[in-house]
Write an enzyme that holds these catalytic residues in place. Structure first.
Site, PDB file in Angstrom:
ATOM      1  N   SER A 133       0.815  -1.219   0.000  1.00 18.28           N
ATOM      2  CA  SER A 133       0.000   0.000   0.000  1.00 18.28           C
ATOM      3  C   SER A 133       0.846   1.265   0.000  1.00 18.28           C
ATOM      4  CB  SER A 133      -0.937   0.010   1.207  1.00 18.28           C
ATOM      5  OG  SER A 133      -1.786  -1.104   1.185  1.00 18.28           O
TER       6      SER A 133
ATOM      7  N   HIS B 296       0.020   4.739   4.286  1.00 23.45           N
ATOM      8  CA  HIS B 296      -0.498   5.347   3.060  1.00 23.45           C
ATOM      9  C   HIS B 296       0.042   6.771   2.881  1.00 23.45           C
ATOM     10  CE1 HIS B 296      -4.235   2.496   3.044  1.00 23.45           C
ATOM     11  NE2 HIS B 296      -3.083   1.860   2.910  1.00 23.45           N
TER      12      HIS B 296
END
Length: 508
Positions: A284, A335
Site C-alpha cells: 500500500s 499510506h
C-alpha cells in the site's frame, strides 16, 4: 471573391488564436473550429463558424443548439463553470433583426454554462486585429494562403497531440509485471507454510513487527512490501498496482519507477513503524507512492493533468485517505508516508527528457533527512513498540500450536501492559494453571469474570482451579454458574462429579 476572402479570414482568425493566443484545438472541420483557452478561469471555449447567414431564425436555432454542445463539453471537462463564445464569420449579417442574439444564453438556471454569440461580416473584417495587411490580388493567392494556414494548424495540432501522448508512453510496464509476480509468489509461499492471515507466519516471512525492528531487523521495512494479509488484501493491492504502477512506469520509465516504488514503500513502512504498533504488511505504501508520482506530474504539466486524469485521480486519492481514517484496521500512516515518499522520489528522478538542475540533489538530501527523522521518531516512540492486543494475538497462535512456553511471555505482557480484554487474562490463567501456578490462575480468572460476567469458560476453568486448590464449595459454585450461562455437557459432567464426595484432584 468576397466569399473566398471570408474563407481566408476564417482560417486566419483561427490561426491567430491558436498561434498567438495559445488556444488548443478541440475539434475542427472545413467550416467549424472549436478552441479551448487553457489559462482562463472560468474555462473559455471558442467556436468559430464559417457560414453565410440569411435570416436570424437560423442563427437563433444554431445558438440554442450550441449551448447544449457547450454544456456537454463542460460536463466532460468537469468544470464548475464554462464560458462559450460563438463567432460566426459571414459574408453579410442576417437580413432581419438579430441583435437579441448578442444577449448571453444560459444552459440552466444555475448558469454554469454561459454562451455569447457574435457575427463578423465583410464590413467588420478590417476592424479585427487578425487582418492580414498583405495584398491578396488573385483567387490563386488566397487559395494558396488558405491551404498554408490549414496545414500549419493541422501540423501544430498533430505535434501537440504527439508531444502530450509521448508523456504518457515513455516506457513499458516491465517492472510492474515483475513486482506483481513476486507479490503473488510470496502470497503462495505464505499460504503453503502457514497462512497469510497468521501473525506468526507473517513475522517469520518478514512483516513489519516493531519489537524486532527495534532489535535491529531493519530489513523488515523492505520485505513487508511483498507480503499481504489475506486474498482480498492481495487482490485489491495487485489491482491498484497494475493500473497505477503501469501508468507511472510508462510516464517515468522502468528505473525511475523502481526508485519511486521502493522509496515510497520504505517511507510508508517507516511511517507505519513510527505510528502503528500492529504487525503490518502490503504494498500500500508503495502504491500510494504512485499517487505521489502522478501528483508530481500534475505540478509539471498542470493543464494536461487536469484535462486528462487529474480530477479523477484526486477524487480516488481523497476517498482512500478518508476510508483510511474511518476504518481502524487500515494503516493510514503507511499510506500517507508512501504518498509523501513517492512525491519526493519523483522530484529526485524527475520526468524523462528534462534538464538537469540542483533541485533533485536538494530533494535527495531532504528525503534522506525526512526518512531518518521519521525512523528516529519511531525508535523513540516507546509506546508503539508493543501492543497488548498484538501480544495477545501472538500468544493465541502459539496456544493453537500447543506451544504454551512460547505463548506464555506474550500473554503475560498483554496482561501487564493493560490489555483490558477478558481473553487475555483467561488465556494467561490457562498457561499459569498448566505450570501449576493455581493461585495466580485463580486471581486471573476472577479478574476475567469481573470484566465479563457471562464468560462461561472462565467459570468452568475457575472451578477446575478451585478443585486443584481443594476448595470444593467454591468449585461447585463456579460450575453451577457456568451451567446457568451455558449448559454444556462437559460442564454437567463436572457438576455431577463434584456432587460426589470426596472428590479427587485432577479433574479436567
Amino acid at each position: 471573391m468576397d466569399r473566398l476572402q471570408q474563407d481566408y479570414f476564417f482560417w486566419r482568425f483561427a490561426h491567430f488564436y491558436i498561434f498567438n493566443k495559445g488556444f488548443r484545438v478541440l475539434d475542427q472541420s472545413s467550416r467549424e473550429i472549436w478552441l479551448e483557452d487553457e489559462e482562463s478561469k472560468p474555462k473559455k471555449i471558442l467556436r468559430i463558424v464559417r457560414v453565410d447567414i440569411d435570416f436570424s431564425s437560423w442563427l437563433r436555432k444554431d445558438v440554442v443548439q450550441s449551448v447544449k454542445q457547450f454544456e456537454r463539453i463542460r460536463r466532460h471537462m468537469r468544470c464548475r463553470k464554462l464560458v462559450g463564445e460563438n463567432i460566426y464569420i459571414s459574408l453579410y449579417p442576417p437580413v432581419d433583426d438579430w441583435e437579441d442574439v448578442r444577449t448571453a444564453y444560459f444552459e440552466s438556471e444555475k448558469k454554469r454554462t454561459t454562451v455569447h454569440s457574435n457575427v463578423i461580416d465583410k464590413t467588420k473584417t478590417h476592424e479585427t486585429e487578425v487582418t492580414d495587411s498583405s495584398s491578396l490580388e488573385t483567387i490563386e493567392d488566397i487559395e494558396m494562403i488558405i491551404l498554408h494556414l490549414k496545414q500549419q494548424i493541422r501540423q501544430a495540432t498533430k505535434e501537440r497531440e504527439h508531444k502530450e501522448k509521448s508523456l504518457f508512453f515513455y516506457g513499458k510496464p516491465i517492472a510492474t509485471v515483475a513486482l506483481l509476480v513476486i507479490i503473488a509468489f510470496m502470497f503462495y509461499m505464505l499460504e503453503q507454510v502457514g497462512s497469510s492471515t497468521s501473525v506468526l507466519t507473517l513475522i517469520e516471512f518478514g512483516a513489519k513487527y516493531n519489537p524486532l525492528i527495534i532489535g535491529g531487523e531493519w530489513w523488515r521495512l523492505f520485505t513487508a512490501m511483498f507480503l499481504h494479509i489475506g486474498f482480498l488484501h492481495l487482490f485489491m493491492n495487485s489491482l491498484a498496482l497494475f493500473y497505477l504502477g503501469s501508468a507511472v512506469e510508462r510516464m517515468y520509465g522502468t528505473w525511475r519507477f523502481l526508485f519511486i516504488y521502493f522509496v515510497a514503500g520504505l517511507s510508508g513502512s517507516i511511517a507505519s513503524f513510527a505510528f502503528n504498533e500492529q504487525v503490518a504488511a502490503g504494498a500500500s505504501g508503495a502504491i500510494f507512492g504512485c499517487f505521489g508520482a502522478l501528483l508530481y506530474f500534475g505540478t509539471i504539466y498542470r493543464k494536461l493533468f487536469f484535462r486528462t486524469m487529474g480530477k479523477s485521480l484526486l477524487t480516488i486519492l481523497v476517498i482512500n485517505l478518508v476510508f483510511g481514517f474511518a476504518v481502524p484496521m487500515v494503516d493510514n500512516g503507511a499510506h500517507i508516508g508512501g504518498l509523501i515518499g513517492g512525491f519526493f522520489a519523483s522530484v529526485i528522478v524527475h520526468l524523462p527528457k528534462h534538464k538537469k538542475s540542483f533541485r533533485p540533489f536538494l530533494f535527495l538530501m531532504f528525503t534522506i533527512l525526512f526518512l531518518l527523522s521519521l525512523f528516529w521518531f519511531g525508535m523513540s516512540n516507546e509506546h508503539k513498540a508493543r501492543s497488548p492486543v498484538l501480544e495477545l494475538q501472538i500468544g493465541q497462535e502459539y496456544l493453537q500450536q500447543d506451544d504454551i512456553e512460547a505463548a506464555y511471555p506474550f500473554l503475560k505482557r498483554a496482561v501487564e501492559e493493560g490489555a483490558e480484554i477478558p481473553e487475555a487474562s483467561f488465556l494467561l490463567a490457562y498457561a499459569e494453571a498448566t505450570f501449576e501456578n493455581y493461585d495466580t490462575a485463580k486471581e486471573l480468572l476472577v479478574q476475567t469474570i469481573d470484566m465479563k460476567e457471562d464468560f462461561h469458560e472462565a467459570h468452568y476453568n475457575l472451578s477446575l482451579v478451585y478443585i486443584e486448590l481443594n476448595e470444593i464449595e467454591e468449585a461447585r459454585y463456579s460450575i453451577d454458574r457456568a451451567i446457568q450461562i451455558y449448559p454444556d455437557e462437559m460442564y454437567l459432567d463436572l457438576q455431577e462429579r463434584l456432587s460426589e464426595s470426596p472428590l479427587k484432584k485432577g479433574v479436567k
